[in-house]
Design a protein around this motif. Structure first.
Motif, PDB file in Angstrom:
ATOM      1  N   GLN A  21       0.838  -1.214   0.000  1.00 10.87           N
ATOM      2  CA  GLN A  21       0.000   0.000   0.000  1.00 10.87           C
ATOM      3  C   GLN A  21       0.866   1.254   0.000  1.00 10.87           C
ATOM      4  O   GLN A  21       0.536   2.244  -0.653  1.00 10.87           O
ATOM      5  N   HIS A  25      -0.174   0.237  -4.102  1.00 12.77           N
ATOM      6  CA  HIS A  25      -0.916  -0.929  -4.618  1.00 12.77           C
ATOM      7  C   HIS A  25      -1.951  -1.401  -3.608  1.00 12.77           C
ATOM      8  O   HIS A  25      -1.880  -1.076  -2.426  1.00 12.77           O
ATOM      9  N   LYS A  26      -2.881  -2.199  -4.084  1.00 10.07           N
ATOM     10  CA  LYS A  26      -3.919  -2.746  -3.209  1.00 10.07           C
ATOM     11  C   LYS A  26      -3.347  -3.856  -2.320  1.00 10.07           C
ATOM     12  O   LYS A  26      -2.430  -4.573  -2.745  1.00 10.07           O
TER      13      LYS A  26
END
Ligand code: SAH
Ligand code: SF4
Length: 348
Positions: A21, A25-26
């Motif tokens: 994160q 990014h997820k």
């Protein structure tokens, strides 16, 4: 320099989810990486085929995958035990042992390079402590052994080099990787942590509610002899140790195992058996009698007859007794024979 790079294997699953994160990014990308690292055991970033190519390129630039490599594997002719000499990135070595016995396939992991606790009978203790292992270096040992083993691994024990509870956080973090669904998915009750008797950590382990099995090295039935064999007894004596063990079994409802390394003329007479019966009888436990592997001159393995007489004297105890004749004596892979001091000197 590789030391400045981010070592992905030293992250827990949750840390990896957080870290991705911070990279924009997820969280599920963190889970995917975790799965590639441990469940799939990939060795190159390019194998992470479900990540966007640009993210893989980012990882290649910033991160590292390699924490250790197998330097040598020795397999004993008689007993099929294999000992892995594993080289860490800083050039020092640890040992890991694979013990296949029929369907039961046990891996014995190291938690530290050497050990500070200086038990008088133990080869690792004679090395002193070089350093703690990171969680990644601990779990990496299992990755190497899994690649080598023809059979699936059924049991994991923290009974190699080092005192696991002296490196508590990293050991628990590693055990969590072994246990994680996307890690090795290894059942918690098939993972055993052995301690020489660090009382505060036994209580902490109980308080935190970990489901891993606990083994405690008792090795003597009186404080005088235990303090000679295991200096840690001067800090926490048998009575304090037993209280902590009771605290653990009550809090967890789990049985624990006492290990009792039996040595000729030291702790193997019938008086010892009687006292052991009383001490261990206060705890929900079983006792594992381990005939000594001769690594230190002053100590000798008792005859088979003497071991049998000792076990016989424990008949009628409130706990079960097993005898573990260690495997791998011929390649120094048995309990207490692990020492990488020679390789460490050569390796520098
Ligand atoms: N430090 C932890 C775990 C590693 S030692 C501990 O002491 O529990 C794992 C087991 O090997 C311990 O029960 C220890 O008492 C035993 N051991 C050490 N040296 C030994 C030897 N030479 N022969 C047989 N068992 C040994
Ligand atoms: Fe360390 Fe365990 Fe050896 Fe004692 S027996 S020196 S605690 S590894």
């Amino acid at each position: 320099m590789s030391s400045a790079r981010i070592q992905l294997k030293n992250f827990s699953q949750a840390e990896l989810e957080d870290w991705v994160q911070t990279q924009g990014h997820k969280p599920f990308r963190g889970r995917q990486i975790f799965q590639w690292l441990w469940q799939k055991g990939i060795q190159e970033f390019s194998e992470m085929t479900n990540l966007p190519k640009s993210f893989v390129e980012e990882l290649v630039k910033k991160c590292d995958l390699k924490l250790s490599s197998v330097h040598q594997v020795q397999t004993s002719r008689t007993q099929e035990t294999s000992k892995f000499l594993i080289r860490l990135n800083d050039g020092i070595f640890v040992e890991t042992v694979l013990i296949p016995e029929g369907k039961r396939v046990t891996v014995c992991l190291s938690s530290q390079v050497g050990c500070a606790l200086d038990c008088d009978f133990c080869a690792t203790g004679k090395m002193g402590l070089l350093r703690n292992l990171t969680s990644g270096e601990i779990a990496d040992q299992l990755l190497h052994v899994r690649r080598f083993s023809e059979q699936p691994i059924t049991n994991i024990v923290f009974m190699g080099m080092g005192e696991p509870f002296h490196n508590y956080d990293q050991v628990i973090k590693a055990a969590d990787i072994l246990n994680a669904e996307l890690g090795f998915a290894h059942g918690a009750r098939k993972i055993t942590i052995s301690t020489s008797g660090l009382v505060p950590q036994i209580r902490r382990f109980a308080d935190e509610g970990h489901r891993y099995k606990l083994a405690v090295s008792l090795n003597a039935s009186q404080d005088s002899s235990r303090s000679t064999l295991m200096p840690i007894n001067k800090k926490w004596n048998i009575a304090e140790l037993i209280k902590a063990c009771q605290y653990y079994t009550r809090a967890s409802s789990n049985m624990l195992t006492f290990e009792y390394v039996i040595m000729d003329g030291i702790n193997d007479n019938l008086g010892d058996a009687r006292r052991l019966m009383k001490i261990a009888g206060q705890v929900f436990c079983k006792v594992n009698v381990i005939p000594y592997n001769e690594v230190v001159d002053e100590y000798v393995r008792p005859s088979k007859k003497r071991v049998e007489a000792f076990v016989e004297a424990l008949q009628g105890a409130r706990f079960g007794v097993t005898v573990r004749w260690s495997q791998g004596d011929d390649i120094d892979a048995a309990c207490g024979q692990l020492s990488t001091i020679a390789q460490e000197v050569i390796g520098r």
